[in-house]
Design a protein around this motif. Structure first.
Motif, PDB file in Angstrom:
ATOM      1  N   SER A 177       0.868  -1.184   0.000  1.00 21.86           N
ATOM      2  CA  SER A 177       0.000   0.000   0.000  1.00 21.86           C
ATOM      3  C   SER A 177       0.907   1.237   0.000  1.00 21.86           C
ATOM      4  O   SER A 177       2.042   1.164   0.486  1.00 21.86           O
ATOM      5  CB  SER A 177      -0.907  -0.005   1.226  1.00 21.86           C
ATOM      6  OG  SER A 177      -0.137   0.136   2.405  1.00 21.86           O
ATOM      7  N   PRO A 178       0.457   2.383  -0.528  1.00 23.83           N
ATOM      8  CA  PRO A 178       1.347   3.553  -0.653  1.00 23.83           C
ATOM      9  C   PRO A 178       1.946   4.035   0.680  1.00 23.83           C
ATOM     10  O   PRO A 178       3.042   4.590   0.704  1.00 23.83           O
ATOM     11  CB  PRO A 178       0.453   4.620  -1.271  1.00 23.83           C
ATOM     12  CG  PRO A 178      -0.626   3.861  -1.949  1.00 23.83           C
ATOM     13  CD  PRO A 178      -0.850   2.641  -1.135  1.00 23.83           C
ATOM     14  N   ASN A 179       1.222   3.843   1.807  1.00 28.92           N
ATOM     15  CA  ASN A 179       1.782   4.270   3.107  1.00 28.92           C
ATOM     16  C   ASN A 179       2.652   3.172   3.738  1.00 28.92           C
ATOM     17  O   ASN A 179       3.140   3.324   4.865  1.00 28.92           O
ATOM     18  CB  ASN A 179       0.654   4.681   4.065  1.00 28.92           C
ATOM     19  CG  ASN A 179      -0.345   3.543   4.260  1.00 28.92           C
ATOM     20  OD1 ASN A 179      -0.107   2.399   3.859  1.00 28.92           O
ATOM     21  ND2 ASN A 179      -1.481   3.876   4.894  1.00 28.92           N
ATOM     22  N   GLN A 180       2.831   2.080   3.069  1.00 31.75           N
ATOM     23  CA  GLN A 180       3.672   0.932   3.459  1.00 31.75           C
ATOM     24  C   GLN A 180       3.172   0.230   4.723  1.00 31.75           C
ATOM     25  O   GLN A 180       3.912  -0.524   5.346  1.00 31.75           O
ATOM     26  CB  GLN A 180       5.147   1.360   3.619  1.00 31.75           C
ATOM     27  CG  GLN A 180       6.130   0.232   3.277  1.00 31.75           C
ATOM     28  CD  GLN A 180       7.560   0.699   3.224  1.00 31.75           C
ATOM     29  OE1 GLN A 180       7.820   1.797   2.783  1.00 31.75           O
ATOM     30  NE2 GLN A 180       8.499  -0.138   3.650  1.00 31.75           N
ATOM     31  N   LYS A 181       1.896   0.459   5.054  1.00 29.73           N
ATOM     32  CA  LYS A 181       1.351  -0.203   6.253  1.00 29.73           C
ATOM     33  C   LYS A 181       0.870  -1.617   5.937  1.00 29.73           C
ATOM     34  O   LYS A 181       0.910  -2.494   6.788  1.00 29.73           O
ATOM     35  CB  LYS A 181       0.183   0.625   6.816  1.00 29.73           C
ATOM     36  CG  LYS A 181       0.640   1.817   7.639  1.00 29.73           C
ATOM     37  CD  LYS A 181      -0.541   2.499   8.285  1.00 29.73           C
ATOM     38  CE  LYS A 181      -0.080   3.680   9.146  1.00 29.73           C
ATOM     39  NZ  LYS A 181      -1.229   4.383   9.728  1.00 29.73           N
ATOM     40  N   LEU A 182       0.392  -1.794   4.710  1.00 32.95           N
ATOM     41  CA  LEU A 182      -0.201  -3.086   4.349  1.00 32.95           C
ATOM     42  C   LEU A 182       0.541  -3.722   3.172  1.00 32.95           C
ATOM     43  O   LEU A 182       1.108  -3.027   2.331  1.00 32.95           O
ATOM     44  CB  LEU A 182      -1.676  -2.913   3.972  1.00 32.95           C
ATOM     45  CG  LEU A 182      -2.597  -2.304   5.021  1.00 32.95           C
ATOM     46  CD1 LEU A 182      -3.966  -2.016   4.431  1.00 32.95           C
ATOM     47  CD2 LEU A 182      -2.714  -3.214   6.242  1.00 32.95           C
ATOM     48  N   LEU A 183       0.463  -5.044   3.119  1.00 35.92           N
ATOM     49  CA  LEU A 183       1.032  -5.805   2.011  1.00 35.92           C
ATOM     50  C   LEU A 183      -0.033  -6.783   1.516  1.00 35.92           C
ATOM     51  O   LEU A 183      -0.540  -7.583   2.300  1.00 35.92           O
ATOM     52  CB  LEU A 183       2.281  -6.580   2.464  1.00 35.92           C
ATOM     53  CG  LEU A 183       2.920  -7.475   1.389  1.00 35.92           C
ATOM     54  CD1 LEU A 183       3.685  -6.636   0.385  1.00 35.92           C
ATOM     55  CD2 LEU A 183       3.848  -8.506   2.017  1.00 35.92           C
TER      56      LEU A 183
END
Length: 938
Positions: free
Chosen positions: A553-559
């Protein structure tokens, strides 16, 4: 109603990465006055002309949307006839690169094209089993020849006689008399499809190639040449040359004496030549002189044969006779001279075999006057190779002169990536990765690699990482084009790779059920002082199924991870804890992407659907039926909720994820689309397909209105349905061997509508004129006549002149079909107008052609109409007088040109139109003889 949402249109910008398609045939074209240097090859819907010596693209002959299926250069070398998959034929000028003539007659792909000796006629064969002969000069179809029961594979004109030979997949070879337009002979001696044929030995031999390893040789003896009816068959074929003809009366009596099958020629099997290949013949062809014959099968070997001329055969026979006499003397017995004969293998000798680097799709050959043979091969793996063979050398060995490879990959491109500055494009295939400059479309780097499946540019665009089928990660340096590092990342294929939004690392997913996290690091190189980039594994996520796709995800919280069990699982990046499961696809999710704001995730599956989900709760917003086959790739446009999908149905589509609407379809590829990549700024899309081509699409400033787009789509569907309709039946025409050359298309219908509108306007104007005269008579003075704006736009022409102008604008190749669609109610007016214009001597040839055709198709109605009797009588007088006048002018001009030719020849003491090369060769031979004699004396 105002525009609620404005979209911008994407248009095709370029086709690159392709050297030549395997569908059509390669051909030498004499460009810039030099033969054997430039080669025309099909490239999807275009034709590329390559300079074989420099490996540069010299000319692009741009097609429309259908794939090229056949090529044939004209005898004068100024034009190239190109056949397409939809059955259309376009004739291009090689000087300007423009399409000068277009023919529409076939309903399926064109499979064979051949010009006659002068280049005035073009014969085409198709998968629809028909053969059509076209008049290139008049730009019209002459006639359609029906008789084959399967696709036509080859068509050949005879040079001296007005005959045509055709072969087909129905195992038949047919001989057509073009004077009477009927098939007078059918060869039925083949047990399988006839894939190719060639005429050799001054058209006295026919060689056919079929599905086995035999090349069958047939002796042809023309009945006009036969001197003695008791003469044996073998001697007939060695009779006088085709030029030596008898009186027409004698010919007629001979023809009457013969049985119906043997009317013009006899064709008997002379024997077979064995090929080395065991599979079917793909291409069988000779050079222009007919001295060299070559063929190839579905493998990589081209077999070259030499056909001996009559002189060479005589010399060989003499040598054989001498040997026979010597043997007879030794054995002291008399050897009968007549028993010495040359076998077929001695008359058609094997020269050499040329082994190419891959399977051959087609070839062309050209024999120079010096005895050097040039052969061009179009290979299956996107390569064009040029070989030279010196026939006068002691050891005959083909030498590869050049190879065009840099313009494309050897196999299908499976991964694409854009650099962060939108300038460089990476493409990866089974054997190499290439870096292309987007603006010039030139390949700037080629690096050997293993089978590439996924790739990315490292931040900074100086290095690239490639994931391979064997589970390796390969790091390349772009400046040097070298492989810096190889890591064994996964035990199975690396299916997906994704750069982390903080640009410090990346994540990979593989067939070993693992998701691995990697960081970039700088390590000291042993060989140099400077540090180099490397990658190290930091974490691993073990799963229950094979991983097909991974996305951050763009905020790098999710994959998000797509698995082989048809689900997409979403994890927290920091703790790797499970967050959501997106369940709903019937088949595995092959591709997915997350929007720039992290709100939406779109997934594309092998079940042909695209599902749009919310990433907050994992709810499915909408399921869209996207393609007619598997969805192979999906990517969002930067800073928007628009996304592109690529499918195995050859299409690329753009969608709106907010409104769940289909915006645009990008059509161009002719095979499955494997992958695509969007530039970071969203202005460009690049796509790769099974047709070996890479296509660049560009975003324009032109707004796209959905209603208009749907309307255009409906129009295109209607046009397609019109072409699939039954062809109109010509009254009085029997369903025999011949038919009309053209076919009903949307263009012919539009042309007929324009003629109808012009006649309607003529009728209205005539009625107005009558009314105007009555008003003037009643008023007793001249009243100004209102001018029609259409007529004033044409320069204040009369209504009858306007009809003629409209008529002249109908394409010559579409004239008959347009008149066939025209209702009879318009024909009486047309006949009156024809009479008026022919009397004035305007466009006599065109109007007579249309008049005769109208009389042919409406004969019954015209002859039974009393109103038209006087018109026909007038037409009879005017046409005969005007046509005889035109014929006289033509005859006078011809006589004048003949006189001028004789004058110039007498003045300059040169044969003006004769080919000077023969005499030059004769002089050269004499000079060499003299030199040899001088050397012998010395």
């Amino acid at each position: 109603m105002g525009l609620t949402r404005q979209y911008l249109r994407y248009v095709p910008a370029a086709l690159f990465g392709l050297v030549g398609s395997g569908r059509g045939s390669a051909a030498f074209v004499p460009l810039r006055g030099e033969r054997g240097r430039c080669v025309a090859v099909p490239a999807c819907e275009h034709v590329f002309v390559w300079d074989a010596r420099k490996g540069e693209k010299v000319l692009i002959l741009k097609g429309l949307k259908h794939e090229v299926s056949c090529l044939c250069p004209s005898p004068d070398g100024l034009h190239l006839a190109v056949g397409y998959e939809d059955g259309s034929i376009r004739v291009f000028s090689l000087l300007s690169g423009e399409a000068s003539v277009a023919f529409n007659g076939h309903k399926a792909a064109v499979t064979a094209l051949r010009y006659d000796q002068l280049g005035g006629r073009l014969a085409s064969g198709s998968k629809d089993t028909d053969v059509i002969v076209w008049d290139v000069i008049n730009e019209s179809g002459l006639y359609r020849l029906k008789g084959h029961k399967d696709a036509v594979t080859q068509v050949l004109f005879l040079k001296e006689k007005n005959l045509l030979v055709t072969s087909g997949k129905d195992t038949l070879v047919k001989w057509w008399d073009l004077d009477t337009q009927h098939c007078f002979k059918t060869l039925v001696g083949h047990r399988s499809e006839v894939w190719g044929m060639a005429l050799v030995s001054e058209e006295k031999r026919l060689i056919t190639g079929t599905a086995d390893s035999e090349l069958r040789v047939w002796d042809i003896s023309y009945i006009q040449e036969v001197k003695d009816p008791d003469e044996p068959e073998s001697k007939k074929s060695k009779g006088s040359s085709p030029g030596a003809e008898k009186d027409t009366e004698e010919d007629e009596t001979l023809e009457l004496d013969e049985s119906p099958e043997e009317r013009l020629l006899k064709c008997s099997k002379a024997g077979s030549i064995m090929r080395e290949g065991r599979d079917r013949v793909v291409t069988l062809s000779t050079d222009r002189t007919g001295k060299i014959l070559a063929c190839h099968g579905t493998d990589a070997v081209l077999e070259v044969f030499s056909v001996l001329s009559e002189e060479e055969i005589k010399k060989k026979l003499e040598k054989k006779m001498k040997k026979a006499r010597k043997k007879a003397k030794q054995k002291s017995e008399e050897e009968p001279e007549g028993s010495v004969e040359l076998s077929l293998q001695e008359q058609i000798q094997r020269v050499t075999n040329i082994r190419a680097s891959a399977k051959i799709k087609s070839f062309d050959l050209i024999l120079s006057p010096k005895g050097e043979l040039k052969i061009v091969l179009l290979l299956q793996n996107n390569i064009v190779e040029l070989y030279t063979l010196n026939l006068s050398a002691q050891v005959l060995q083909a030498v590869r002169a050049s190879r065009i490879t840099i313009g494309g990959h050897r196999s299908d491109v499976r991964t694409l990536a854009f650099s962060s500055d939108n300038i460089a494009i990476l493409s990866g295939a089974a054997e190499s990765i290439k870096i292309w400059n987007r603006s010039t479309l030139q390949c700037i780097r080629t690096m050997d690699c293993e089978y590439a499946l996924c790739s990315l540019f490292v931040p900074g665009d100086r290095q690239v990482i490639v994931g391979t089928k064997t589970g390796k990660l390969q790091l390349y340096d772009l400046a040097s084009g070298s492989l810096m590092e190889t890591l064994n990342a996964h035990d199975g294929a690396v299916w997906s790779i994704a750069l982390s939004p903080d640009q410090r690392g990346f994540v990979t997913g593989g067939a070993d059920k693992c998701v691995k996290f990697w960081d970039f690091e700088l390590v000291k190189d042993e060989s140099s002082i400077q540090k180099r980039l490397s990658m190290k594994q930091v974490r691993i996520l073990q799963l229950d199924e094979d991983v097909l796709c991974v996305r951050y995800s763009p905020n790098q919280k999710l994959l998000a991870v797509s698995l082989l069990d048809c689900t997409v699982k979403v994890f927290y990046t920091d703790t790797l804890k499970f967050f959501l499961s997106l369940y709903g696809h019937k088949l595995p999710v092959l591709c997915m992407d997350i929007s720039y704001d992290g709100v939406l995730i779109a997934t594309g599956s092998a079940d042909r659907n695209v599902k749009i989900w919310g990433l907050d709760f994992g709810d499915c917003h909408r399921s869209l039926f996207a393609h007619d086959d598997s969805v192979m790739y999906l990517q969002f446009v930067a800073k928007s909720h628009l996304f592109f999908t690529a499918g195995k149905d050859k299409k690329i589509k753009q969608w709106d994820a907010d409104k769940f609407e289909h915006i645009q379809t990008l059509e161009g590829h002719h095979q499955e689309v494997w992958c695509l990549a969007l530039s970071p700024n969203g202005d460009y899309v690049v796509s790769a397909s099974h047709d070996k081509s890479l296509r660049l699409w560009e975003r324009t400033r032109e707004p796209l209105v959905l209603e208009e787009e749907r309307e255009m789509q409906r129009e295109a569907e209607y046009e397609e349905s019109v072409e699939k309709e039954e062809q109109p039946v010509v009254a009085g025409e029997t369903q025999g061997e011949t038919g009309l050359a053209g076919k009903k298309t949307i263009e012919t219908i539009k042309a007929a509508e324009r003629i109808m509108e012009a006649i309607e306007l003529y009728r209205e104007e005539m009625a107005k004129l009558k009314e105007h005269k009555a008003i003037c008579k009643a008023a007793g003075k001249e009243v100004p006549f209102p001018v029609n704006p259409i007529l004033s736009a044409y320069g204040n022409v009369t209504p009858s002149e306007y009809v003629l102008e409209v008529f002249k604008k109908v394409k010559s190749s579409e004239l008959e079909e347009s008149l066939l669609v025209l209702p009879f109610s318009y024909v009486p007016d047309l006949l009156r107008l024809f009479n008026e214009h022919i009397q004035l001597g305007a466009e006599v040839e065109l109007l007579c052609r249309a008049l005769l055709f109208l009389l042919k198709i409406h004969f019954g109605q015209i002859t039974s109409n009393q109103m038209l009797v006087t018109v026909i009588e007038k037409l009879k007088k005017t046409t005969i007088s005007r046509v005889s006048e035109a014929r006289d002018v033509l005859g006078f001009n011809m006589a004048g040109l003949q006189y001028l030719k004789r004058e110039i020849e007498a003045k300059d003491e040169v044969m003006f139109f004769a080919d000077a090369t023969d005499r030059f060769e004769e002089k050269k031979r004499k000079r060499k003889k003299k030199e040899k004699m001088v050397l012998a004396v010395v």
